[in-house]
Write a protein that holds these residues in place. Structure first.
Motif, mmCIF file in Angstrom:
data_model
loop_
_atom_site.group_PDB
_atom_site.id
_atom_site.type_symbol
_atom_site.label_atom_id
_atom_site.label_comp_id
_atom_site.label_asym_id
_atom_site.label_seq_id
_atom_site.Cartn_x
_atom_site.Cartn_y
_atom_site.Cartn_z
ATOM 1 N N TRP A 76 -14.058 34.130 45.360
ATOM 2 C CA TRP A 76 -14.426 34.373 43.961
ATOM 3 C C TRP A 76 -15.751 33.682 43.649
ATOM 4 C CZ3 TRP A 76 -14.847 29.657 41.740
ATOM 5 C CH2 TRP A 76 -13.949 28.645 42.094
ATOM 6 N N LYS A 136 -8.626 30.130 30.839
ATOM 7 C CA LYS A 136 -9.068 29.149 31.842
ATOM 8 C C LYS A 136 -9.360 27.828 31.140
ATOM 9 C CE LYS A 136 -9.897 31.904 35.574
ATOM 10 N NZ LYS A 136 -9.220 31.732 36.866
ATOM 11 N N ILE A 174 0.400 42.608 46.051
ATOM 12 C CA ILE A 174 1.333 42.309 44.957
ATOM 13 C C ILE A 174 2.178 43.561 44.660
ATOM 14 C CG2 ILE A 174 1.530 41.528 42.566
ATOM 15 C CD1 ILE A 174 0.214 39.493 44.534
ATOM 16 N N TYR A 206 -1.560 28.912 37.132
ATOM 17 C CA TYR A 206 -2.082 28.591 38.465
ATOM 18 C C TYR A 206 -3.157 27.521 38.309
ATOM 19 C CZ TYR A 206 -3.862 29.062 43.180
ATOM 20 O OH TYR A 206 -4.224 28.795 44.480
ATOM 21 N N LEU A 208 0.967 33.512 42.968
ATOM 22 C CA LEU A 208 0.058 34.665 43.038
ATOM 23 C C LEU A 208 0.566 35.504 44.217
ATOM 24 C CD1 LEU A 208 -3.326 32.833 42.328
ATOM 25 C CD2 LEU A 208 -1.694 33.800 40.722
ATOM 26 N N PHE A 254 -8.524 44.617 37.893
ATOM 27 C CA PHE A 254 -7.525 43.609 38.296
ATOM 28 C C PHE A 254 -6.432 44.296 39.122
ATOM 29 C CE2 PHE A 254 -4.062 40.498 36.791
ATOM 30 C CZ PHE A 254 -4.361 39.580 37.777
ATOM 31 N N ARG A 275 2.923 33.155 34.250
ATOM 32 C CA ARG A 275 2.782 32.111 35.260
ATOM 33 C C ARG A 275 1.466 31.391 35.033
ATOM 34 N NH1 ARG A 275 4.298 35.890 40.441
ATOM 35 N NH2 ARG A 275 6.482 36.148 39.859
ATOM 36 N N THR A 292 -5.895 24.891 40.455
ATOM 37 C CA THR A 292 -6.519 24.465 41.705
ATOM 38 C C THR A 292 -7.485 23.320 41.421
ATOM 39 O OG1 THR A 292 -7.652 25.205 43.689
ATOM 40 C CG2 THR A 292 -8.390 26.166 41.646
ATOM 41 N N THR A 329 -1.154 31.603 31.609
ATOM 42 C CA THR A 329 -0.677 32.845 30.990
ATOM 43 C C THR A 329 0.756 32.609 30.516
ATOM 44 O OG1 THR A 329 0.430 33.936 32.868
ATOM 45 C CG2 THR A 329 -1.970 34.170 32.743
ATOM 46 N N HIS A 357 -17.956 32.256 40.125
ATOM 47 C CA HIS A 357 -18.077 32.011 38.677
ATOM 48 C C HIS A 357 -19.544 31.806 38.331
ATOM 49 C CE1 HIS A 357 -14.250 31.501 36.603
ATOM 50 N NE2 HIS A 357 -13.756 30.724 37.549
ATOM 51 N N LEU A 377 -4.231 42.381 47.412
ATOM 52 C CA LEU A 377 -3.493 41.153 47.751
ATOM 53 C C LEU A 377 -2.047 41.431 48.160
ATOM 54 C CD1 LEU A 377 -4.601 38.627 44.973
ATOM 55 C CD2 LEU A 377 -5.158 38.515 47.403
HETATM 56 C C1 ECB Z 1 -1.889 32.772 36.765
HETATM 57 C C2 ECB Z 1 -2.565 34.008 36.344
HETATM 58 C C3 ECB Z 1 -1.965 35.318 36.569
HETATM 59 C C4 ECB Z 1 -0.587 35.343 37.117
HETATM 60 C C5 ECB Z 1 -0.290 36.729 37.608
HETATM 61 C C6 ECB Z 1 0.966 36.719 38.356
HETATM 62 C C7 ECB Z 1 1.200 37.512 39.396
HETATM 63 C C8 ECB Z 1 0.163 38.393 40.012
HETATM 64 C C9 ECB Z 1 -0.117 37.928 41.379
HETATM 65 C C10 ECB Z 1 -1.303 37.854 41.908
HETATM 66 C C11 ECB Z 1 -2.531 38.251 41.234
HETATM 67 C C12 ECB Z 1 -3.694 37.530 41.809
HETATM 68 C C13 ECB Z 1 -4.418 36.666 41.133
HETATM 69 C C14 ECB Z 1 -4.176 36.402 39.709
HETATM 70 C C15 ECB Z 1 -5.482 36.225 39.001
HETATM 71 C C16 ECB Z 1 -5.948 35.090 38.647
HETATM 72 C C17 ECB Z 1 -5.315 33.810 39.012
HETATM 73 C C18 ECB Z 1 -6.298 32.755 39.425
HETATM 74 C C19 ECB Z 1 -7.447 33.363 40.170
HETATM 75 C C20 ECB Z 1 -8.296 32.277 40.742
HETATM 76 O O1 ECB Z 1 -8.283 32.036 41.907
HETATM 77 O O2 ECB Z 1 -9.051 31.597 39.872
HETATM 78 C C21 ECB Z 1 -9.940 30.641 40.402
HETATM 79 C C22 ECB Z 1 -11.248 30.779 39.693
HETATM 80 O O3 ECB Z 1 -11.139 30.524 38.312
HETATM 81 C C23 ECB Z 1 -9.386 29.250 40.193
HETATM 82 O O4 ECB Z 1 -8.133 29.132 40.735
#
Ligand code: ECB
Length: 135
Positions: free
Chosen positions: A107, A41, A26, A61, A78, A17, A59, A63, A56, A109, A24
């Motif tokens: 990505w 997830k 970061i 995320y 991200l 990771f 944060r 989609t 988490t 899955h 990316l």
């Molecule tokens: C929200 C999860 C982690 C937050 C981490 C915060 C800061 C780090 C910044 C960037 C790291 C890059 C990606 C984080 C890893 C996973 C987040 C979602 C990855 C993704 O695109 O998942 C897909 C496939 O399951 C659905 O959006």
């Protein structure tokens, strides 16, 4: 009938990771926090329509997409980039291409029983995550 990824999945392994986050762009401090996280997830799927929430303590995320339909993805929280994103089936695998500033971004899955796999790639880095079904 496509595969059904619906469920709640907890991370059990997260390989490279750090390399993925470096690719990316970061920053160090954020990577140190993010590297400690144990994402969950939550996948909601209706045929070819998906909502994927990555939750988490730091944060979240989310989609939403339909298979084969390109959409504009803003990777908010991200790396905060704009991508033209498309997800397609490859047999029962979900294959995502994220066109944008970064080369080779996307990505994949797939599932084996109650194990969910996710490979995240950016530039020359691949992060391999494994999740177990908890609901
Ligand atoms: C929200 C999860 C982690 C937050 C981490 C915060 C800061 C780090 C910044 C960037 C790291 C890059 C990606 C984080 C890893 C996973 C987040 C979602 C990855 C993704 O695109 O998942 C897909 C496939 O399951 C659905 O959006």
């Amino acid at each position: 009938m496509p595969a059904n990824y619906s469920g709640t999945w907890d991370i059990v392994d997260n390989e490279n990771f750090e390399g993925y986050m470096v690719a990316l762009g970061i920053d160090f401090a954020t990577r140190k926090i993010a590297g400690m996280l144990k994402p969950q997830k939550i996948v909601e799927q209706d045929g070819d329509s998906f909502n994927i929430k990555t939750l988490t303590s730091f944060r979240n995320y989310t989609t939403s997409f339909k298979i084969g339909e390109e959409f504009e993805e803003i990777t908010k929280g991200l790396d905060n980039k704009k991508c033209q994103t498309t997800v397609n089936w490859d047999n029962d695998k979900l294959v995502c291409v994220q066109k944008g500033e970064k080369k080779n971004r996307g990505w994949t899955h797939w599932m084996e029983g109650d194990t969910l796999y996710l490979e995240l790639k950016c530039e020359d880095q691949i992060c391999k995550q494994t999740y177990k079904r908890t609901a």
